[in-house]
Design an enzyme around this catalytic site. Structure first.
Site, mmCIF file in Angstrom:
data_model
loop_
_atom_site.group_PDB
_atom_site.id
_atom_site.type_symbol
_atom_site.label_atom_id
_atom_site.label_comp_id
_atom_site.label_asym_id
_atom_site.label_seq_id
_atom_site.Cartn_x
_atom_site.Cartn_y
_atom_site.Cartn_z
ATOM 1 N N HIS A 346 63.034 -41.791 -22.863
ATOM 2 C CA HIS A 346 61.633 -41.637 -23.285
ATOM 3 C C HIS A 346 60.928 -40.416 -22.699
ATOM 4 O O HIS A 346 59.720 -40.280 -22.889
ATOM 5 C CB HIS A 346 60.817 -42.875 -22.901
ATOM 6 C CG HIS A 346 61.194 -44.113 -23.635
ATOM 7 N ND1 HIS A 346 60.595 -44.499 -24.812
ATOM 8 C CD2 HIS A 346 62.124 -45.043 -23.373
ATOM 9 C CE1 HIS A 346 61.131 -45.639 -25.218
ATOM 10 N NE2 HIS A 346 62.074 -45.980 -24.355
ATOM 11 N N LYS A 534 44.730 -41.979 -24.245
ATOM 12 C CA LYS A 534 46.114 -42.028 -23.780
ATOM 13 C C LYS A 534 46.087 -41.933 -22.265
ATOM 14 O O LYS A 534 45.025 -41.688 -21.688
ATOM 15 C CB LYS A 534 46.931 -40.869 -24.366
ATOM 16 C CG LYS A 534 46.235 -39.491 -24.219
ATOM 17 C CD LYS A 534 47.056 -38.381 -24.831
ATOM 18 C CE LYS A 534 46.915 -38.262 -26.333
ATOM 19 N NZ LYS A 534 48.084 -38.661 -27.096
ATOM 20 N N ARG A 535 47.247 -42.142 -21.594
ATOM 21 C CA ARG A 535 47.264 -41.954 -20.158
ATOM 22 C C ARG A 535 46.816 -40.542 -19.801
ATOM 23 O O ARG A 535 47.029 -39.601 -20.559
ATOM 24 C CB ARG A 535 48.675 -42.209 -19.610
ATOM 25 C CG ARG A 535 49.001 -43.673 -19.464
ATOM 26 C CD ARG A 535 48.033 -44.399 -18.545
ATOM 27 N NE ARG A 535 48.293 -44.082 -17.165
ATOM 28 C CZ ARG A 535 48.938 -44.867 -16.312
ATOM 29 N NH1 ARG A 535 49.368 -46.052 -16.709
ATOM 30 N NH2 ARG A 535 49.129 -44.506 -15.065
ATOM 31 N N LYS A 540 49.414 -33.779 -21.197
ATOM 32 C CA LYS A 540 48.719 -34.246 -22.394
ATOM 33 C C LYS A 540 47.452 -33.418 -22.666
ATOM 34 O O LYS A 540 46.859 -33.489 -23.715
ATOM 35 C CB LYS A 540 48.376 -35.727 -22.273
ATOM 36 C CG LYS A 540 49.626 -36.621 -22.207
ATOM 37 C CD LYS A 540 49.258 -38.087 -22.078
ATOM 38 C CE LYS A 540 50.457 -38.993 -21.847
ATOM 39 N NZ LYS A 540 51.205 -39.316 -23.075
ATOM 40 N N THR A 642 52.703 -42.357 -29.738
ATOM 41 C CA THR A 642 52.594 -43.420 -30.739
ATOM 42 C C THR A 642 51.127 -43.629 -31.117
ATOM 43 O O THR A 642 50.832 -44.115 -32.204
ATOM 44 C CB THR A 642 53.202 -44.748 -30.223
ATOM 45 O OG1 THR A 642 52.786 -44.933 -28.857
ATOM 46 C CG2 THR A 642 54.717 -44.718 -30.281
ATOM 47 N N LYS A 646 48.944 -44.489 -34.761
ATOM 48 C CA LYS A 646 47.897 -45.503 -34.929
ATOM 49 C C LYS A 646 46.648 -44.865 -35.545
ATOM 50 O O LYS A 646 45.999 -45.448 -36.420
ATOM 51 C CB LYS A 646 47.561 -46.158 -33.579
ATOM 52 C CG LYS A 646 48.733 -46.968 -33.022
ATOM 53 C CD LYS A 646 48.614 -47.297 -31.535
ATOM 54 C CE LYS A 646 49.978 -47.724 -30.995
ATOM 55 N NZ LYS A 646 50.062 -47.701 -29.527
HETATM 56 C C1 26V Z 1 56.507 -41.154 -16.180
HETATM 57 C C2 26V Z 1 56.106 -40.514 -15.032
HETATM 58 C C3 26V Z 1 56.271 -41.184 -13.746
HETATM 59 C C4 26V Z 1 56.182 -40.232 -12.593
HETATM 60 C C5 26V Z 1 55.024 -39.300 -12.724
HETATM 61 C C6 26V Z 1 55.110 -38.488 -13.965
HETATM 62 C C7 26V Z 1 55.531 -39.252 -15.131
HETATM 63 C C8 26V Z 1 55.378 -38.708 -16.384
HETATM 64 C C9 26V Z 1 55.770 -39.364 -17.493
HETATM 65 C C10 26V Z 1 56.352 -40.580 -17.407
HETATM 66 C C11 26V Z 1 56.760 -41.214 -18.678
HETATM 67 C C12 26V Z 1 57.775 -42.285 -18.549
HETATM 68 C C13 26V Z 1 58.358 -42.690 -19.839
HETATM 69 C C14 26V Z 1 57.336 -42.907 -20.923
HETATM 70 O O1 26V Z 1 56.446 -43.704 -20.824
HETATM 71 N N1 26V Z 1 57.501 -42.185 -22.019
HETATM 72 C C15 26V Z 1 56.678 -42.299 -23.219
HETATM 73 O O2 26V Z 1 57.384 -43.142 -24.125
HETATM 74 C C16 26V Z 1 56.686 -43.320 -25.348
HETATM 75 C C17 26V Z 1 57.486 -44.310 -26.157
HETATM 76 O O3 26V Z 1 58.719 -43.764 -26.502
HETATM 77 C C18 26V Z 1 56.521 -41.987 -26.043
HETATM 78 O O4 26V Z 1 55.792 -42.181 -27.234
HETATM 79 C C19 26V Z 1 55.788 -41.004 -25.138
HETATM 80 O O5 26V Z 1 55.735 -39.735 -25.753
HETATM 81 C C20 26V Z 1 56.486 -40.918 -23.797
HETATM 82 O O6 26V Z 1 55.731 -40.139 -22.883
#
Ligand code: 26V
Length: 803
Positions: A346, A534-535, A540, A642, A646
């Site tokens: 992801h 979004k987060r 982003k 996603t 929406k």
């Molecule tokens: C996690 C972390 C944790 C450490 C700090 C920085 C950081 C940055 C990003 C993430 C993302 C972890 C995985 C995630 O949530 N990915 C999201 O998955 C969605 C479903 O597939 C996708 O639509 C998003 O684009 C993607 O960011």
């Protein structure tokens, strides 16, 4: 239980008195909610039992979706809709003087997830059940879900979330199905009859207690299961302070991790991961053994999917069971494991790729470590045969290197399928991030573009638009969302377009009321609702959005004849508690809002709103009210997104970069129905590789940029002169890693185009219509059908005997 309104009312009143021990007149909204929730859960229990029975008898292949997050949101209305009893219930309640909306508001979101990854898992569960597919979720029953966000003086403040305070009507505790999960201790190795025997001794046990939730499909009889594991002290004896043991044990399912940015507590995270995996796999194996006896054909009846790398220990755990308990050879066990497990990636962000130091991993999970080590050695040997002498490559690809275990490498080696979540993302995995692995295992890689459940994100959240669509093209699209394309025929129908306009307006009024209740800000519902939810993360680029708002404000102040259509910019975002920079952006948004909203001289042309505590239930009110959807990540960084889908499904137009699924949205709606700007992924990646970007040059050469960047620190925001230094530095001193200034001019221009387009109402509505019409592809039903066929090889459950 009830088949009409009268029966419903009778049952409801009787149950209310029985369960709450109060008369209806005395009952609270919570009593009413609990009664209704319990009724509905019992209503589905017959089909729940029958679904399990059906799968068992037909020996259907089943998939288990292992995920550290499930961001479910509220379930009452969702279940009523899927059961097709929402109308009977709401009318029945109305006759008792109860508003279903008010009862619904009693329910706290189940927020067992951070964002996209967890919400995707929840959408997938809905699609699996709605498509009659035998697919179940396995997760953790966190006592506290994602923190509650308050904004105090413009700053984010986090409060622990308490979704279980009043119990949870949708779950069933199954203590008799508990599993003991071992940690610590030692492995004793011996030989018996020429076979190596591994015995894990002196382990400390944690009891995993399952709580099952029914997952109800839309207009089907299929009821799948979401099994969430709760960590409790084990009855096994221990050799240390019992209170401390109890505290440590319970902490395993206490909190959802809001991020991994801090080292402290990392060991707890690893415990959570093994706890989820071991309990899930062993409960799957237990029921499999009961039915089939031996595990030799396991992979033909069971598929286990790992949602990102968090559950990747499923691979060594299954190996352990097959070798140590089932006494299979390594090769036999490997064949079964490889064919059982599939994996979704992801993100390509380096900081999010999981690695574990051996010094933490080995003592905590001694037997699992041995197996990971063996997998690594065999893999490196194969690499040596493929690339003799190429030490660098082998070092780079190894699962264990430099005293660290790389979870993504383990996932790539130990599963038969690896997928990205949008076309661009999968290409980046193949050509860049996982290039070496793609060279060795090209057949494993595939794409599954994400989707969203149109049942929650259109039917439930936007009932008015749903009715309009059904009046226009009938109901078939609900089961086949791609039939939304039929709406294209209404492109020239001004009556239809006008109804779309009125519905959007009503949805905007509902949101405006919420905004006023929550923030006191009055917004103009005839202004453009331009939304980014979004987060909060640097990639982003909420920063690009807010700097552009500052630019518009400057224009309005400088030039009284500057002509812009009134706009309301709305934000919602949680920042990880330890993410300093992200929190500064929240403060900046709120500081700009304060200044702009209180400046009478701009005649209300600009409003800025930050809605606190963004979550699933709030999102359901936001998407239907949006005119413009902000999807402005630095190209190549957003795996899919996603939220973009929406918004589109609710008729908002996207302002976006060519990133993630935005590209596929553009491919479907056409260039004329989307606003694309900025660097492309290839350009961004080239900059990273070869350099050549100097943010300072953009600052010096564009006075619009200079003005807004200077305003961060020059006293423009009175009293907070030092507050935004970190942001200023990131843009100029650290060369603007996310290309905010590089894309600024292009963003201003595209936003001018939005302004112009909105002024032509008919044209705008046509564009909006095209977005709805083309959104069917982004239903998670399509995504899940692809997973079912191309990865899991599962088929729909047959008809029920009772129907
Ligand atoms: C996690 C972390 C944790 C450490 C700090 C920085 C950081 C940055 C990003 C993430 C993302 C972890 C995985 C995630 O949530 N990915 C999201 O998955 C969605 C479903 O597939 C996708 O639509 C998003 O684009 C993607 O960011």
């Amino acid at each position: 239980m009830f088949s009409n309104k009268m029966e419903f009312k009778e049952t409801f009143l009787r149950r209310l008195e029985m369960t709450c021990g109060k008369s209806f007149a005395e009952s609270t909204k919570r009593d009413q909610y609990d009664t209704l929730g319990n009724m509905i859960r019992e209503y589905v229990s017959l089909n729940w039992i029958e679904t399990k029975e059906k799968n068992r008898v037909a020996k259907n292949k089943q998939v288990y979706y292992l995920s550290i997050e499930f961001l479910l949101g509220r379930l009452l209305r969702h279940n009523l809709i899927n059961l097709k009893i929402d109308q009977v219930v709401s009318e029945g309640l109305a006759e008792l003087g109860i508003h279903l909306d008010e009862i619904e508001d009693v329910e706290v979101d189940a927020a067992l997830g951070n964002g996209g990854l967890g919400r995707l898992a929840a959408c997938f569960l809905d699609s699996l059940a709605s498509l009659n597919l035998p697919g179940h979720g396995c997760g953790i029953r966190y006592k506290h879900g994602l923190f509650e966000q308050k904004i105090v003086d413009g700053y984010q403040v986090e409060l622990p979330e308490q979704w279980l305070r009043h119990g949870h009507v949708w779950e069933v505790r199954k203590a008799d199905l508990s599993i003991e999960v071992p940690f610590w201790g030692k492995v004793e190795v011996s030989e018996e009859n020429g076979r190596m025997i591994f015995r894990h001794v002196n382990a400390e046990m944690i009891t995993a207690v399952p709580y099952d939730m029914p997952v109800v499909g839309y207009e089907t009889e299929t009821v799948n299961t979401l099994r969430l594991w709760n960590a409790e002290p084990s009855p096994y004896p221990i050799n240390r302070d019992i209170m401390q043991y109890k505290r440590e044990t319970e902490s395993v399912s206490e909190f959802l991790y809001p991020d991994d940015t801090h080292d402290e507590g990392k060991i707890l995270r690893l415990k959570q991961q093994y706890f989820l995996v071991s309990a899930s796999i062993r409960s799957i194996v237990r029921s499999y053994r009961k039915q089939y006896g031996s595990l030799v054909d396991f992979h033909q009846h069971i598929s286990i999917h790992i949602n990102d790398t968090h559950p990747v220990l499923a691979i060594p755990e299954l190996m352990r069971i097959l070798i140590d308990e089932e006494q299979l050879s390594w090769d036999e066990a490997w064949h079964i494991t490889l064919n059982t497990i599939s994996y979704t990636n992801h993100t390509t962000l380096a900081e999010a790729l999981e690695k574990w130091p051996i010094r933490i991993f080995q003592p905590l999970l001694p037997r699992i470590y041995m197996i990971v080590n063996e997998i690594n050695e065999r893999f490196c040997k194969n690499l040596w045969d493929l690339y003799p002498g190429d030490w660098n490559r082998i070092e780079e690809m190894a699962i264990i290197a430099h005293d660290q275990i790389k979870m993504a490498h383990l996932a790539l080696v130990g599963s038969h399928s690896v997928n990205g979540v949008a076309e661009l993302h999968t290409e980046i995995l193949k050509k860049r991030e996982m290039k070496n692995f793609y060279e060795v295992y090209p057949e494993k890689f595939n794409n599954k573009t994400n989707g969203i459940t149109h049942r929650r994100w259109l039917i439930k959240s936007n009932p008015k638009l749903t009715d309009l669509i059904c009046d226009a093209i009938g109901n078939d699209w609900i089961h086949k969302p791609e039939l939304l394309e039929k709406l294209e025929a209404f492109k020239e129908d001004s009556v239809f377009l006008n109804q779309m306009f009125l519905i959007k307006k009503l949805n905007k009024e509902l949101l405006a009321k919420r905004i006023q209740d929550q923030t006191g800000i009055v917004v103009d519902t005839s202004s453009i609702f331009d939304i980014q939810v979004k987060r909060l993360h640097a990639y982003k680029r909420q920063l690009l959005n807010i700097l552009h708002i500052m630019h518009l404000y400057n224009r309005l102040k400088e030039d009284s004849s500057f002509n812009m259509y009134p706009r309301t910019f709305i934000f919602g975002a949680k920042a990880s508690p330890g993410y300093y920079y992200a929190k500064k952006i929240i403060k900046l948004i709120n500081t700009v809002a304060e200044k702009v909203n209180n400046d009478a001289s701009i005649n209300g042309k600009l409003k800025v709103v930050f809605l606190e505590n963004y979550r699933v239930s709030l999102a359901e009110d936001i998407f239907p009210a949006a005119d413009v959807s902000e999807q402005i990540s630095t190209a190549s960084k957003e795996a899919s997104g996603t939220g973009n889908m929406k918004f589109m499904m609710n008729g908002a137009l996207t302002v976006g970069t060519l990133d993630g699924a935005n590209i596929e949205i553009k491919d479907r709606v056409g260039d004329e129905n989307i606003f694309i700007f900025g660097l492309k992924a290839e350009e961004v990646l080239n900059y990273y590789q070869h350099g050549g970007y100097r943010s300072m040059e953009y600052y010096h050469h564009d006075k619009r940029i200079r003005k807004v960047v200077d305003q961060l620190t020059n006293g423009f925001f009175e009293g907070v002169e030092d507050e935004f230094e970190a942001i200023y530095d990131s843009l100029l001193m650290q060369n603007d890693h996310y290309f905010v200034l590089r894309d600024f001019a292009s963003y201003i221009q595209i936003q001018r185009d939005v302004d112009t387009a909105y002024k032509n109402q008919q044209k705008w509505l046509q564009m909006s219509l095209m977005n709805i019409a083309k959104s069917g592809y982004f239903s998670s039903d399509r995504t899940i059908e692809q997973y079912a066929k191309e990865i899991w090889s599962i088929k729909p459950v047959g008809q029920f005997t009772t129907s």
